[in-house]
Scaffold this motif. Structure first.
Motif, PDB file in Angstrom:
ATOM      1  N   UNK A 108       1.216   0.789  -4.164  1.00 41.72           N
ATOM      2  CA  UNK A 108      -0.142   1.238  -4.457  1.00 41.72           C
ATOM      3  C   UNK A 108      -0.214   2.738  -4.200  1.00 41.72           C
ATOM      4  N   UNK A 109      -1.446   3.261  -4.243  1.00 46.45           N
ATOM      5  CA  UNK A 109      -1.536   4.709  -4.111  1.00 46.45           C
ATOM      6  C   UNK A 109      -2.801   5.145  -3.380  1.00 46.45           C
ATOM      7  N   UNK A 110      -3.247   4.303  -2.446  1.00 46.71           N
ATOM      8  CA  UNK A 110      -4.397   4.706  -1.644  1.00 46.71           C
ATOM      9  C   UNK A 110      -5.711   4.252  -2.239  1.00 46.71           C
ATOM     10  N   UNK A 141       0.846  -1.200   0.000  1.00 48.91           N
ATOM     11  CA  UNK A 141       0.000   0.000   0.000  1.00 48.91           C
ATOM     12  C   UNK A 141       0.885   1.256   0.000  1.00 48.91           C
ATOM     13  N   UNK A 142       0.440   2.258  -0.721  1.00 46.98           N
ATOM     14  CA  UNK A 142       1.251   3.453  -0.923  1.00 46.98           C
ATOM     15  C   UNK A 142       1.653   4.161   0.349  1.00 46.98           C
ATOM     16  N   UNK A 143       0.792   4.106   1.358  1.00 44.72           N
ATOM     17  CA  UNK A 143       1.083   4.814   2.608  1.00 44.72           C
ATOM     18  C   UNK A 143       2.298   4.221   3.323  1.00 44.72           C
ATOM     19  N   UNK A 144       2.561   2.937   3.088  1.00 41.99           N
ATOM     20  CA  UNK A 144       3.719   2.292   3.729  1.00 41.99           C
ATOM     21  C   UNK A 144       5.005   2.654   2.972  1.00 41.99           C
ATOM     22  N   UNK A 145       5.258   3.937   2.850  1.00 39.04           N
ATOM     23  CA  UNK A 145       6.433   4.395   2.109  1.00 39.04           C
ATOM     24  C   UNK A 145       7.717   3.902   2.765  1.00 39.04           C
ATOM     25  N   UNK A 146       7.789   4.060   4.079  1.00 45.04           N
ATOM     26  CA  UNK A 146       9.001   3.644   4.796  1.00 45.04           C
ATOM     27  C   UNK A 146       9.203   2.136   4.701  1.00 45.04           C
TER      28      UNK A 146
END
Lengths: 423, 156
Positions: free
Chosen positions: A165-167, A124-129
């Protein structure tokens, strides 16, 4: 006390390193063993393990792998579903940020078992770290020869790419995920064909959840029978990461043998009981899509079949606990707002129905509801349930039906008093 | 058309190309990489990405608009996304939203007039065990109280 596989490494930054993985976790020894076995032997071992999908559907992983055709004119793909976005679920994030090599080793073995040379981690995009940490682990694995051409001197080659991903919640649905991987809107596909026949880029594809995949190295190393015995029910092997959130004293992850605890035991023996010692009102046992249980229904064993018997589901094992201080109508309104927002819009019952359910529950919460609204809600939910391409529609209908049925008097109080009694 | 995206963007894309069997699969990575450079995806940027992939700009917009993380309008320097989904709302996320709305006199989805902060209500961030959770740009903040939020904003 069952042996735990994962949780003892969580919270340790050093566990991310390949050196820790190799020295402390017998890292990549399962891969060495796997490439000396045949594909059928590996799939057989995973079947014996009774490893059921940890993303929500609970489908046996070994059987899923067995659906991949041996011969294929198109390349095969092994995809790790790291889209973790079911509200109440937060286990895959820790698996990826603290034990990334466990996930990688599982993917590589899975790829070998189905005859694939290409793996993707759809995160998922939010898990960038977390995506960055996975990439760092992938780089280490390439350097040590666990990824790339001729892994450990064998004819087997395998690559892994992290794809963000991007949300969009719907991209956790496996065919929505595949469309998103291909650069399209994450709209679920009509099935059949199932991904095992035609998945990513038209090739036979396996999509497995992070926790499912992280279990694979243990199964190969110690055997399917050993893994199966970690579970306390016949059909459910291994341990499970239960994520407990909401009104408990100690929210967080708890790893226990599959089927080894009831909801009551988990809340009171492990999580320290209800926040502020208030009365328990409701438990949502498997991510927000799981039908709600009342305080009288928590002596059920937390596993797939026992929860199905009481009309709910284990889903992704995210347990959301609600005490008497929070209005259940308001809670349902917030939950359904989510489904209305995340509906991809392809199927009319879900696109229109979720929006209507949101509006009606909001109206009840704010005192503008009418008596007939409750039956109207149930009618809309019934017209969504089972009538859409993917499970998102059911995921929105289930909570509405169960909340209205089990907490009907709370809804009626709002309607008759023309306001939220908690407000 | 003059290129607005940097050499680094095109280099990164070049490295990704062999990882996918189709060019279209580069679209999501390209949108991410572009947004990292420009903070939001203006129509000209979408057009440049369309040209790179070899598809119509409308197709880029069609995909970009499906996903909430792609900013199709300008955002502030600090993009606050407060989760208000089930686990976070049970743990007081609404107070965090109200604090920001009051402090900046804006609603969720809006940006402060000095373009410093954009406030968004977010769906589940996958940090339910440490609720309430919030993202500021790429970073998570968890177990957040109003006081901690206040202190954090002061530091930004």
């Amino acid at each position: 006390m069952t042996e735990t596989l994962f949780i003892q490494h969580f919270g340790k930054e050093e566990a991310r390193k390949i050196s820790y993985y190799v020295e402390k976790m017998e890292g990549y020894t399962a891969l060495k063993k796997a490439i000396s076995l045949s594909q059928d032997e590996i799939i057989g071992e995973v079947k014996k393990a009774n490893l059921r999908g940890r993303g929500g559907a609970g489908f046996p992983a070994g059987i899923k792998w067995g659906f991949i055709p041996k011969q294929s004119s198109k390349p095969k793909y092994f995809v790790c579903n790291a889209d973790e976005s079911e509200p109440g679920t937060f286990k895959d994030r820790d698996l990826m940020r603290y034990t990334p090599h466990l996930v990688l080793e599982g993917i590589i073995i899975g790829g070998y078992a189905i005859g694939s040379n290409t793996g993707y981690i759809y995160i998922r995009g939010e898990y960038t770290r977390e995506a960055g940490l996975l990439q760092a682990a992938i780089d280490e694995a390439y350097e040590k020869g666990y990824l790339g051409k001729n892994i450990l001197g064998s004819p087997f080659s395998f690559d892994i790419t992290v794809h963000r991903g991007a949300g969009a919640y719907i991209c956790g649905e496996e065919t929505g995920l595949l469309n998103s991987l291909e650069g399209k809107r994450g709209e679920p596909r009509v099935k059949p064909p199932f991904p095992a026949q035609a998945g990513a880029f038209g090739g036979p594809t396996i999509v497995n959840n992070v926790e499912t995949i992280a279990s694979i190295p243990f199964i190969i190393r110690r055997g399917g029978d050993w893994f199966a015995k970690l579970g306390k029910l016949e059909k459910s092997g291994g341990t499970r990461l239960f994520g407990v959130s909401g009104h408990v004293k100690k929210p967080g992850l708890y790893e226990l043998g599959s089927g080894s605890v009831t909801i009551r035991e988990l809340i009171y023996d492990y999580c320290g009981g209800i926040l502020d010692d208030r009365k328990l009102k409701a438990v949502i046992p498997g991510g927000s899509s799981a039908p709600v249980l009342t305080a009288d229904e928590i002596d059920v064993v937390l596993d797939i079949e026992p929860l199905m018997k009481v009309g709910s589901m284990l889903g992704s094992a995210g347990i959301i606990v609600v005490n008497e201080t929070f209005c259940v109508v308001k809670l349902l309104a917030r939950m359904i707002k989510f489904y209305a927002h995340e509906s991809c819009g392809q199927c009319t019952p879900c696109r229109e129905g979720c929006q209507w359910m949101e509006n009606i529950i909001e109206r009840i919460e704010h005192g503008g509801g009418e008596e007939r609204d409750l039956n109207l809600l149930l009618d809309i939910a019934d017209n969504i349930n089972g009538k859409t391409l993917c499970a998102l529609g059911d995921a929105a209908a289930g909570p509405v039906m169960s909340f209205v049925k089990k907490f009907r008097s709370d809804f009626e109080q709002h309607i008759r008093g023309k306001k939220c009694p908690n407000a | 058309m003059q290129k607005l995206l940097s050499e680094a963007f095109y280099l990164e894309m070049k490295k990704l190309e062999p990882k996918y069997p189709t060019r279209l699969a580069l679209l999501l990575p390209a949108l991410h990489a572009a947004q990292k450079e420009t903070s939001w995806l203006s129509p000209v940027i979408l057009e440049e990405i369309a040209k790179y992939i070899g598809i119509h700009p409308a197709q880029v917009r069609e995909v970009a608009s499906f996903y909430t993380m792609y900013n199709l309008k300008p955002v502030g320097k600090y993009h606050l996304k407060i989760c208000t989904n089930v686990a976070c709302i049970l743990r007081g996320a609404e107070h965090l939203v109200k604090y920001c709305e009051k402090k900046w006199n804006i609603q969720c989805g809006e940006t402060t007039s000095d373009k410093k902060f954009t406030l968004m209500e977010e769906e589940c961030l996958g940090a339910c065990g440490t609720a309430p959770a919030m993202m500021v740009n790429d970073d998570y903040y968890e177990n957040l109280s109003v006081e901690q939020l206040e202190a954090l904003i002061e530091r930004l």
